[in-house]
Enzyme design. Structure first.
Site, PDB file in Angstrom:
ATOM      1  N   ALA A   1       0.804  -1.231   0.000  1.00 45.47           N
ATOM      2  CA  ALA A   1       0.000   0.000   0.000  1.00 45.47           C
ATOM      3  C   ALA A   1       0.835   1.280   0.000  1.00 45.47           C
ATOM      4  O   ALA A   1       0.436   2.282  -0.585  1.00 45.47           O
ATOM      5  CB  ALA A   1      -0.940   0.000   1.199  1.00 45.47           C
TER       6      ALA A   1
ATOM      7  N   ASP B   1      -4.955  -1.848  -7.021  1.00 46.51           N
ATOM      8  CA  ASP B   1      -5.365  -0.584  -7.640  1.00 46.51           C
ATOM      9  C   ASP B   1      -5.004  -0.434  -9.115  1.00 46.51           C
ATOM     10  O   ASP B   1      -5.300   0.596  -9.716  1.00 46.51           O
ATOM     11  CB  ASP B   1      -4.801   0.596  -6.838  1.00 46.51           C
TER      12      ASP B   1
ATOM     13  N   HIS C   1      -3.510 -10.151  -4.312  1.00 47.41           N
ATOM     14  CA  HIS C   1      -4.844  -9.886  -3.754  1.00 47.41           C
ATOM     15  C   HIS C   1      -5.838  -9.470  -4.820  1.00 47.41           C
ATOM     16  O   HIS C   1      -6.891  -8.919  -4.515  1.00 47.41           O
ATOM     17  CB  HIS C   1      -4.747  -8.827  -2.648  1.00 47.41           C
TER      18      HIS C   1
ATOM     19  N   CYS D   1     -18.579 -18.568 -13.569  1.00 49.25           N
ATOM     20  CA  CYS D   1     -18.057 -18.886 -14.907  1.00 49.25           C
ATOM     21  C   CYS D   1     -16.809 -18.081 -15.264  1.00 49.25           C
ATOM     22  O   CYS D   1     -16.171 -18.329 -16.278  1.00 49.25           O
ATOM     23  CB  CYS D   1     -19.140 -18.684 -15.968  1.00 49.25           C
TER      24      CYS D   1
ATOM     25  N   CYS E   1     -25.208 -16.472 -16.095  1.00 51.99           N
ATOM     26  CA  CYS E   1     -25.154 -17.884 -15.693  1.00 51.99           C
ATOM     27  C   CYS E   1     -25.730 -18.085 -14.296  1.00 51.99           C
ATOM     28  O   CYS E   1     -25.827 -19.205 -13.812  1.00 51.99           O
ATOM     29  CB  CYS E   1     -23.702 -18.401 -15.735  1.00 51.99           C
TER      30      CYS E   1
ATOM     31  N   SER F   1       5.487  -2.114   1.898  1.00 48.10           N
ATOM     32  CA  SER F   1       4.701  -3.168   2.534  1.00 48.10           C
ATOM     33  C   SER F   1       5.185  -3.337   3.963  1.00 48.10           C
ATOM     34  O   SER F   1       6.385  -3.341   4.222  1.00 48.10           O
ATOM     35  CB  SER F   1       4.861  -4.493   1.789  1.00 48.10           C
ATOM     36  N   SER F   2       4.248  -3.469   4.881  1.00 44.76           N
ATOM     37  CA  SER F   2       4.637  -3.681   6.275  1.00 44.76           C
ATOM     38  C   SER F   2       5.068  -5.133   6.486  1.00 44.76           C
ATOM     39  O   SER F   2       5.530  -5.501   7.556  1.00 44.76           O
ATOM     40  CB  SER F   2       3.482  -3.312   7.196  1.00 44.76           C
TER      41      SER F   2
ATOM     42  N   ASN G   1      10.375   1.186   3.373  1.00 41.89           N
ATOM     43  CA  ASN G   1       9.085   1.340   4.039  1.00 41.89           C
ATOM     44  C   ASN G   1       9.196   2.390   5.128  1.00 41.89           C
ATOM     45  O   ASN G   1      10.209   2.476   5.808  1.00 41.89           O
ATOM     46  CB  ASN G   1       8.654  -0.006   4.653  1.00 41.89           C
TER      47      ASN G   1
ATOM     48  N   ASP H   1      10.668   8.583   2.438  1.00 44.88           N
ATOM     49  CA  ASP H   1       9.495   8.586   1.575  1.00 44.88           C
ATOM     50  C   ASP H   1       9.776   7.817   0.271  1.00 44.88           C
ATOM     51  O   ASP H   1      10.793   8.048  -0.385  1.00 44.88           O
ATOM     52  CB  ASP H   1       9.130  10.040   1.261  1.00 44.88           C
TER      53      ASP H   1
HETATM   54 ZN   LIG Z   1     -21.201 -16.393 -14.850  1.00 45.10          ZN
END
Ligand SMILES: [Zn+2]
Length: 253
Positions: free
Chosen positions: A29, A109, A126, A137, A162, A200-201, A225, A242
């Site tokens: 993030a 994002d 993620h 589907c 579907c 990332s932490s 970080n 930063d």
């Molecule tokens: Zn579907």
């Protein structure tokens, strides 16, 4: 080693990148906060006010599906126009230079793709929130289409033809991690000479295991970080400045 100041951080990083044959970035993030996208997990972040909807609730409750989409469209109005930041652009420059074969991200994002890295080379642990898929589907749906249906139905989430449920292409809490992405990330971590953990932490498992995998396989580990992480002792270089300031000089136009 913790970089004592920004110029030292940048010159150490430049040396490590030049030495490295294969650089694999792993982003969280922190790389997107300068683009106006807040870290949802941080104290005071959206997730502390609005608890995430777990996958099983989404699957069993129409009201939860409606609520999930209501929140998604509110987010779109706030962050939908976000553009890649200096961190994204620097990593895209390394990619274009042939240093970076692919990139692993915890972010949903789409900003790495927007910065010019081909979608096939962005390994998303993620998922991605900028489009949706049918959970039955696999049919892809674009957000404006979902929104039109949602609004026309009086704030009810539409279903696929579907009969399956349509959900953003993200991995929700309680939803299985994407097997293919996990395997690819593992392979990238195992076969790089420089692993660059950015923003990332490194606390969300199993994703946080990749820096360890890379290090064990002999890679140099750099952690950029704001906050300390549990892996700082293991890293060859730790930078707490930063992200945009650190990576900005690596942007090649
Ligand atoms: Zn579907």
């Amino acid at each position: 080693m913790i970089a004592p100041d920004l110029p030292t951080a940048i010159s150490s990083l430049r040396d490590l990148i030049e030495e490295a044959q294969v650089v694999v970035p792993f982003t969280g993030a922190g790389i997107s906060t300068e683009c106006g996208i807040p870290d949802f997990r941080s104290p005071g972040g959206i997730w502390t006010k609005n608890r995430p909807i777990p996958f099983d609730a989404f699957m069993t409750d129409q009201e939860m599906r409606d609520e999930s989409w209501r929140r998604r469209f509110a987010m779109e109005d706030q962050f939908g126009g976000a553009k890649p930041g200096r961190g994204h652009r620097a990593l895209a420059s390394l990619y274009r230079a042939g240093k970076v074969p692919a990139l692993i991200t915890q972010n949903i994002d789409n900003l790495h793709q927007a910065s010019g890295i081909e979608a096939k080379d962005v390994v998303e642990l993620h998922g991605n929130t900028t489009y949706a898929t049918c959970l039955e589907c696999g049919e892809r749906y674009e957000l404006p289409w979902v929104r039109k249906k949602f609004e026309a139905a009086g704030s009810h989430a539409p279903d696929c033809g579907c009969g399956g449920y349509i959900k953003t292409a993200t991995v929700s809490f309680g939803q299985a991690m994407p097997v293919e992405a996990m395997e690819r990330a593992e392979e990238l971590a195992r076969n790089c000479s420089l692993f660059l953990a950015v923003g990332s932490s490194l606390v969300v498992w199993p994703a946080a295991g990749f820096p360890l995998t890379a290090k064990r396989a002999g890679a140099t580990l750099v952690i950029i970080n704001r906050e300390p992480t549990d892996f700082d002792d293991l890293a060859d270089l730790v930078v707490r400045d930063d992200i945009g300031d650190v990576l900005g000089p690596f942007i090649v136009h």
